[in-house]
Design a protein around this motif. Structure first.
Motif, PDB file in Angstrom:
ATOM      1  N   ASP A 256       6.280   2.187   8.346  1.00  0.00           N
ATOM      2  CA  ASP A 256       6.806   3.435   8.919  1.00  0.00           C
ATOM      3  C   ASP A 256       5.701   4.476   9.106  1.00  0.00           C
ATOM      4  N   PHE A 257       4.469   4.038   9.325  1.00  0.00           N
ATOM      5  CA  PHE A 257       3.366   4.991   9.447  1.00  0.00           C
ATOM      6  C   PHE A 257       3.438   5.727  10.782  1.00  0.00           C
ATOM      7  N   ASP A 258       3.408   7.057  10.707  1.00  0.00           N
ATOM      8  CA  ASP A 258       3.438   7.933  11.895  1.00  0.00           C
ATOM      9  C   ASP A 258       2.140   8.738  11.893  1.00  0.00           C
TER      10      ASP A 258
ATOM     11  N   GLY B 161       7.359   7.904  -0.285  1.00  0.00           N
ATOM     12  CA  GLY B 161       7.423   8.607   0.989  1.00  0.00           C
ATOM     13  C   GLY B 161       7.669  10.097   0.904  1.00  0.00           C
TER      14      GLY B 161
ATOM     15  N   ALA C  47      -2.156   7.128   2.941  1.00  0.00           N
ATOM     16  CA  ALA C  47      -0.943   7.212   3.774  1.00  0.00           C
ATOM     17  C   ALA C  47      -0.892   6.057   4.772  1.00  0.00           C
TER      18      ALA C  47
ATOM     19  N   ALA D  12       1.207  12.340  10.109  1.00  0.00           N
ATOM     20  CA  ALA D  12       0.196  12.349   9.058  1.00  0.00           C
ATOM     21  C   ALA D  12      -0.901  13.365   9.360  1.00  0.00           C
TER      22      ALA D  12
ATOM     23  N   ASP E 162       6.580  13.701   1.477  1.00  0.00           N
ATOM     24  CA  ASP E 162       5.561  14.373   2.283  1.00  0.00           C
ATOM     25  C   ASP E 162       4.771  15.405   1.488  1.00  0.00           C
TER      26      ASP E 162
ATOM     27  N   GLY F 295       1.907   3.340   4.723  1.00  0.00           N
ATOM     28  CA  GLY F 295       2.688   3.177   5.940  1.00  0.00           C
ATOM     29  C   GLY F 295       2.754   1.739   6.403  1.00  0.00           C
TER      30      GLY F 295
ATOM     31  N   ASN G  97       5.244   0.018   4.074  1.00  0.00           N
ATOM     32  CA  ASN G  97       6.630   0.410   4.369  1.00  0.00           C
ATOM     33  C   ASN G  97       7.001   0.258   5.840  1.00  0.00           C
TER      34      ASN G  97
END
Length: 209
Positions: free
Chosen positions: A107-109, A33, A98, A113, A35, A102, A105
């Protein structure tokens, strides 16, 4: 024009296996994770396209190319278009990685992104706009030196200004930037790239091979 762009992609194709291995390793690392990793594939795409300048210089491609029924400005334009296409592929690949990371995990935003990818893409295009006139004017080796010197100086200047100058941004300006920053970036990148292309075109037109 299509043939010129295809020529550069065929040169890059020789590194396809390395790219696939890199993407696999990148995907595994991205599970943590970080960035910053959004920037890596875009940067690699830029460095990979730089190898086409090296191949052209080593094989004296320009001396042969100007004898073909193509304009010098098309030879320059093909470099800009080819590098942008490769960057788009890198950004799409990054987005897919990504997305799947995501999902794993949970937690994909997507907004985050897309914002990161926009920033990465704009940064690379601005770097290329600064770099290409140097590569065409001085060649690959001297152009790379100029690039790294330029990045160092810009980084030093940005760090100095941030450390020694405190700016208070008005709230209405902050709100404006939050709303229109993507469009401002797109316009800025387009204008800088256009200026860079015009400079590169003039430099190339005056070169003797």
């Amino acid at each position: 024009m299509k043939g010129l762009i295809l020529k550069d992609f065929l040169l890059i194709k020789g590194n396809a296996r390395t790219i696939l291995i890199f993407l696999l390793v990148f995907g595994l690392i991205a599970l943590e994770g970080n960035d910053f990793l959004y920037f890596v594939p875009a940067f690699i795409s830029m460095m990979m396209f730089m190898t086409t300048f090296s191949y052209d210089e080593y094989n004296k491609w320009d001396a042969y190319a100007i004898s073909l029924p193509v304009k010098k400005q098309e030879l320059v334009l093909s470099k800009y278009i080819g590098s942008i296409l490769l960057l788009v592929v890198a950004l799409l690949g990054t987005f897919l990685i990504a997305f799947f990371v995501g999902l794993v995990n949970q937690d994909f935003d997507i907004q985050k992104a897309l914002s990161l990818l926009l920033g990465c893409g704009a940064s690379i295009l601005l770097l290329q706009a600064f770099m290409y006139p140097l590569l065409i004017k001085f060649g690959v080796e001297k152009g790379r030196i100029g690039l790294f010197v330029g990045i160092f100086l810009l980084s030093f200047l940005a760090g100095f200004l941030m450390k020694n100058i405190s700016l208070t941004i008005p709230e209405n300006l902050t709100h404006f930037l939050q709303l229109y920053l993507p469009w401002i970036l797109l316009i800025l990148v387009f204008l800088v790239t256009l200026i860079s292309y015009q400079i590169s075109k003039r430099i190339y037109a005056k070169k003797e091979f």
